[in-house]
Design a protein around this motif. Structure first.
Motif, short mmCIF file in Angstrom:
data_model
loop_
_atom_site.label_atom_id
_atom_site.label_comp_id
_atom_site.label_asym_id
_atom_site.label_seq_id
_atom_site.Cartn_x
_atom_site.Cartn_y
_atom_site.Cartn_z
N VAL A 58 0.86 -1.18 0.00
CA VAL A 58 0.00 0.00 0.00
C VAL A 58 0.90 1.23 0.00
O VAL A 58 1.69 1.42 0.93
CB VAL A 58 -0.92 0.01 1.24
CG1 VAL A 58 -1.82 1.24 1.21
CG2 VAL A 58 -1.76 -1.26 1.29
N LYS A 60 2.37 4.93 0.36
CA LYS A 60 2.20 5.92 1.42
C LYS A 60 1.19 6.99 0.98
O LYS A 60 1.06 7.29 -0.22
CB LYS A 60 3.53 6.58 1.76
CG LYS A 60 4.49 5.64 2.49
CD LYS A 60 5.77 6.36 2.88
CE LYS A 60 6.68 5.43 3.69
NZ LYS A 60 7.94 6.09 4.09
N SER A 62 -1.91 6.71 0.94
CA SER A 62 -3.13 6.14 0.34
C SER A 62 -4.31 6.34 1.30
O SER A 62 -4.13 6.34 2.53
CB SER A 62 -2.95 4.65 0.06
OG SER A 62 -2.10 4.44 -1.03
N THR A 64 -7.03 5.00 3.27
CA THR A 64 -7.38 3.68 3.81
C THR A 64 -8.80 3.64 4.38
O THR A 64 -9.16 2.68 5.05
CB THR A 64 -6.38 3.27 4.91
OG1 THR A 64 -6.40 4.25 5.96
CG2 THR A 64 -4.97 3.15 4.35
N TYR A 69 -10.22 -0.25 -0.14
CA TYR A 69 -9.22 -0.67 0.84
C TYR A 69 -9.86 -1.57 1.91
O TYR A 69 -9.29 -2.61 2.28
CB TYR A 69 -8.59 0.55 1.50
CG TYR A 69 -7.54 0.18 2.53
CD1 TYR A 69 -6.22 -0.02 2.15
CD2 TYR A 69 -7.88 0.03 3.87
CE1 TYR A 69 -5.25 -0.38 3.09
CE2 TYR A 69 -6.93 -0.34 4.82
CZ TYR A 69 -5.61 -0.54 4.42
OH TYR A 69 -4.67 -0.91 5.34
N LYS A 82 2.24 -2.34 4.49
CA LYS A 82 2.31 -0.89 4.60
C LYS A 82 3.69 -0.45 5.09
O LYS A 82 4.46 -1.24 5.63
CB LYS A 82 1.23 -0.39 5.57
CG LYS A 82 -0.19 -0.75 5.13
CD LYS A 82 -1.22 -0.43 6.19
CE LYS A 82 -1.40 1.06 6.36
NZ LYS A 82 -2.49 1.38 7.33
N SER A 101 1.11 -3.65 -6.03
CA SER A 101 1.00 -2.51 -5.12
C SER A 101 -0.23 -1.70 -5.51
O SER A 101 -0.68 -1.73 -6.66
CB SER A 101 2.25 -1.62 -5.18
OG SER A 101 2.29 -0.89 -6.41
#
Length: 372
Positions: A58, A60, A62, A64, A69, A82, A101
């Motif tokens: 995942v 950085k 992102s 969530t 997700y 992560k 990814s």
């Protein structure tokens, strides 16, 4: 011939030759060193690592909190990784240690979810993630459709803005994971069980005591037995590597040089594991006490060191335990050398951990080892 002119080198070679001949005639030694690892390689190479999770990094920053997700997080087949930088993600995708990814843009009202997916060409599990995402998209789209269904004639908006790319790299077969683990299995079995049984038998049968009535030095006895274990272990390692390469496509990125590096790692691993074997032979009172003592050392490593399956699926506390074990570092070094093309200078971290284990094992072995 006087003891002054006696050649302990020749004595060491004679002991090594006799011990090697005895080891090759031992069914248990052949089974644990060669037969079991080869059987496991054949089985796991053909099942293709079924049941192994899909490792998805995942990116950085992102989002969530959105539906995509959360759906991936609940899927038992997907393991979200992560905390990696973009550079590390790209590097791991190229070598196949990550399967894909994702980068999820922060969601904005009335706009589709921005999702960028990178697949690894080196991995064979990208299609699993693609199928999973399609199911998630369908459910989200259906949910939106139900909400606006009463408004006839209204256009259903796109809920996902998907961008897909593929990071090129060598295809990572499951044999590239399983073979180094089975090689470690072979070396640990040879080093611990082989050494423990041999020295206990020599002590109980008074063979060592008889040696002391001759000019043979103690280091010749130990050196000869160790040399026999190394020759036998290396022969088994070479058979395992070549069988995996020619029958199942095991990657040897630099060919002969990679084989040599793996054999050097095998020698280092054997020397360290023999230290555990000496310790067991010093503690054991009789032959029946060796298996339980040896299994205390070997069984946790077989299960927790990435021998049969990746430790990445372990919970954090179990991974911490796995990262301490010597077989974990030998397996990791073997995989780096074979698939990633690393040299011995690139696995100094793993070698340092192995060295520390070796010092500890031989310190204990020297303290408790008995000649009689």
């Amino acid at each position: 011939m006087t003891s002054k002119n006696y050649s302990n080198f020749r004595a060491t070679m004679a002991i090594a030759k006799a011990s090697l001949r005895s080891t090759m005639r031992s069914p248990s030694a052949v089974v644990f060193t060669l037969a079991f690892p080869l059987i496991f390689i054949v089985v796991f190479a053909n099942v293709g690592g079924a049941g192994v999770s899909v490792d998805v990094a995942v990116a950085k920053n992102s989002d969530t909190t959105n539906a995509v997700y959360q759906a991936l997080k609940k899927n038992p087949m997907i393991r979200l990784v992560k905390g990696l930088s973009n550079e590390d993600i790209t590097k791991n995708l190229a070598k196949g240690s990550l399967d894909a990814s994702i980068e999820l843009k922060p969601q904005q009202p009335m706009k589709p979810i921005g999702l960028t997916v990178q697949y690894s060409k080196a991995s064979t599990k990208g299609e699993i993630l693609k199928s999973t995402l399609n199911n998630i998209f369908y459910k989200i789209q259906s949910s939106v459709y139900e909400k606006i269904n009463s408004f006839s004639g209204m256009k259903i908006p796109d809920v996902i803005d998907l961008k897909e790319t593929t990071i090129t790299g060598r295809k990572h077969l499951y044999i590239d994971f399983i073979l180094p683990g089975q090689l470690g299995f072979s070396l640990l079995s040879t080093g611990v069980f082989g050494t423990a049984f041999v020295f206990l038998n020599l002590r109980q049968n008074l063979v060592i005591k008889r040696f002391f009535a001759t000019p043979v030095k103690g280091y010749s006895i130990i050196g000869g037995e160790m040399l026999a274990r190394i020759i036998f272990g290396l022969a088994g390692a070479l058979i395992i590597i070549l069988t995996g390469h020619y029958l199942f496509g095991f990657t040897l990125i630099h060919g002969f040089v990679t084989v040599l590096n793996m054999l050097v790692l095998s020698i280092i691993g054997l020397l360290i594991f023999m230290g555990f074997g000496f310790t067991v032979s010093g503690i054991a009172k009789n032959e029946s006490s060796i298996p339980p003592l040896a299994n205390i050392i070997t069984l946790p490593q077989f299960l927790l060191s990435g021998t049969f399956f990746s430790t990445s699926a372990f919970p954090a506390w179990l991974r911490s335990l796995s990262d301490v074990l010597p077989l974990t570092h030998l397996n990791n070094a073997m995989r780096k050398v074979a698939f990633e093309g690393a040299g011995l200078g690139d696995v100094t971290h793993q070698l340092l951990i192995l060295l520390l284990w070796g010092i500890a094992a031989y310190a204990v072995a020297i303290k408790i080892f008995k000649w009689e």
